[in-house]
Structure formats: C-alpha cells, structure tokens
Design an enzyme around this catalytic site. Structure first.
Site, PDB file in Angstrom:
ATOM      1  N   HIS A 102       0.832  -1.205   0.000  1.00 38.08           N
ATOM      2  CA  HIS A 102       0.000   0.000   0.000  1.00 38.08           C
ATOM      3  C   HIS A 102       0.868   1.256   0.000  1.00 38.08           C
ATOM      4  O   HIS A 102       0.537   2.242  -0.656  1.00 38.08           O
ATOM      5  CB  HIS A 102      -0.919   0.020   1.234  1.00 38.08           C
ATOM      6  CG  HIS A 102      -2.065  -0.912   1.157  1.00 38.08           C
ATOM      7  ND1 HIS A 102      -3.181  -0.677   0.389  1.00 38.08           N
ATOM      8  CD2 HIS A 102      -2.282  -2.100   1.776  1.00 38.08           C
ATOM      9  CE1 HIS A 102      -4.043  -1.673   0.535  1.00 38.08           C
ATOM     10  NE2 HIS A 102      -3.513  -2.557   1.361  1.00 38.08           N
ATOM     11  N   ASP A 160      -7.398  -2.647  -1.273  1.00 36.83           N
ATOM     12  CA  ASP A 160      -8.322  -3.454  -0.477  1.00 36.83           C
ATOM     13  C   ASP A 160      -9.712  -3.135  -0.999  1.00 36.83           C
ATOM     14  O   ASP A 160     -10.058  -1.955  -1.150  1.00 36.83           O
ATOM     15  CB  ASP A 160      -8.240  -3.097   1.010  1.00 36.83           C
ATOM     16  CG  ASP A 160      -6.906  -3.472   1.636  1.00 36.83           C
ATOM     17  OD1 ASP A 160      -6.175  -4.290   1.062  1.00 36.83           O
ATOM     18  OD2 ASP A 160      -6.611  -2.953   2.724  1.00 36.83           O
ATOM     19  N   GLU A 184      -5.985 -12.436   3.525  1.00 34.01           N
ATOM     20  CA  GLU A 184      -7.022 -11.402   3.461  1.00 34.01           C
ATOM     21  C   GLU A 184      -7.763 -11.472   2.127  1.00 34.01           C
ATOM     22  O   GLU A 184      -7.182 -11.159   1.083  1.00 34.01           O
ATOM     23  CB  GLU A 184      -6.399 -10.008   3.618  1.00 34.01           C
ATOM     24  CG  GLU A 184      -5.688  -9.805   4.932  1.00 34.01           C
ATOM     25  CD  GLU A 184      -4.957  -8.481   5.027  1.00 34.01           C
ATOM     26  OE1 GLU A 184      -4.527  -8.140   6.149  1.00 34.01           O
ATOM     27  OE2 GLU A 184      -4.799  -7.781   4.011  1.00 34.01           O
ATOM     28  N   HIS A 239      -7.500  -8.116  -0.019  1.00 31.21           N
ATOM     29  CA  HIS A 239      -6.231  -7.467  -0.388  1.00 31.21           C
ATOM     30  C   HIS A 239      -5.656  -8.019  -1.687  1.00 31.21           C
ATOM     31  O   HIS A 239      -5.443  -9.225  -1.824  1.00 31.21           O
ATOM     32  CB  HIS A 239      -5.201  -7.652   0.733  1.00 31.21           C
ATOM     33  CG  HIS A 239      -3.872  -7.059   0.389  1.00 31.21           C
ATOM     34  ND1 HIS A 239      -3.538  -5.768   0.700  1.00 31.21           N
ATOM     35  CD2 HIS A 239      -2.798  -7.583  -0.257  1.00 31.21           C
ATOM     36  CE1 HIS A 239      -2.311  -5.517   0.271  1.00 31.21           C
ATOM     37  NE2 HIS A 239      -1.848  -6.613  -0.323  1.00 31.21           N
TER      38      HIS A 239
END
Length: 184
Positions: A94, A101, A158, A161
C-alpha cells in the site's frame, strides 16, 4: 510521481477509505487526509478489473489504496500482528501505491457476502477458508478471479487485499510528504 487519482469518470468505483474515518479496527482516523491514489501500473490493472466486473453487473468498492508509510506505523503500533499488518520497517505494498483493499457490489450497490468484514483479523478472512458460507466462498472466488485476471496478485490471509506482483522489489515506498505536493 507515479501516483494517479482514482476517481470518476475514469474509474467507475465506489470509494470508502476506511482508514480516513473512525470505521476501522483502530477506532480513529489513521490518515491525516484521504488520498484515493494508486501507482499508474496498479491504476491500469484496476481499470481492467472494473471492465471485467461490469458485464457481470458488478462494481468494485475500494476500501484502501495508497497508504502512506507513516500510516502503516500507526496501524502497527495499534495491532502489531504480522499475519494481517505489514511490518512497517519492510514497508507495505500500500505504501508503494500498488495495493488495493476492496469488495464487490451487486447491481443495487449492496456489498456481496464475503463471510467476514473487511479487516476481520481472523482465520475466516483467509482465501480458501471453508468455514464461511458457500455463497461467501463463491463471492471470494469471483473477486479473486476478477482481480487476478486484471493482473493483481493476492494475499492469502485477506480476501480483500490485492497487489501488483513483486511489489517490494519493483516499487519504492512513497512518503506522504513526498507525494502531497504533486497530488494536491
């Protein structure tokens, strides 16, 4: 500076930057200001994902994009869990502007069931977890297919993500102070 704004009309997405609000696991805003930006390469891949989702009657809802490294430290200080929070001394994808996300919205703008909320730091958030409903598994696989077909890699822990391949090796960290003069 390789960061570009992610907004309409070029990007037909819903944006809900959770870390710019108190609606995140810390309970308070993490960003000094919301920056809906991505590296140009990630923005191009995102545009491909949007185009793939459209014929299916789906839209993307973005929950986090570029995350200044300074914000990564705040997240780590709150919850130092390397299973779900990138260690800030290595840097997050990020912080390089190459991760997103997100979740999927149906034709009525409602989020599809993914089995857990965004940032649910539990094994149920992992890709391939079969403890979530079959519908949630199907929706996760749909998101996975759209994003990987568009050129993103996934993070197995995740469901929300996605990042460009080889993010740490190919893209440098971009500090908020360095990005702001060219972005605002």
């Amino acid at each position: 500076m390789p960061l570009v704004p992610i907004d309409r009309p070029e990007f037909d997405v819903a944006i809900d930057l959770r870390y710019a609000t108190e609606r995140n696991f810390t309970g308070e805003p993490v960003y000094a200001r919301a920056l809906p930006f991505l590296h140009r390469h990630a923005a191009d891949a995102l545009a491909r994902a949007i185009a793939l989702a459209r014929p299916l009657g789906l839209r993307l809802k973005l929950l986090d994009l570029y995350r200044p490294p300074e914000a990564q430290w705040k997240l780590w200080h709150h919850t130092p869990d390397p299973e779900f929070i990138a260690v800030p001394w290595r840097g997050s994808p990020h912080g390089r502007g190459v991760a997103v996300d997100l979740t999927l919205l149906d034709g009525q703008g409602e989020e599809l069931d993914m089995g857990t909320d965004f940032d649910a730091f539990t094994p149920r958030s992992h890709h391939g977890d079969t403890a979530v409903s079959v519908d949630a598994q199907r929706n996760r696989l749909l998101l996975l297919g759209l994003m990987t077909a568009a050129g993103f890699d996934f993070y197995r822990n995740e469901w929300w993500h996605y990042q460009l391949f080889d993010a740490r090796a190919r893209y440098p960290l971009i500090a908020d102070g360095a990005a702001a003069p060219r972005l605002m």
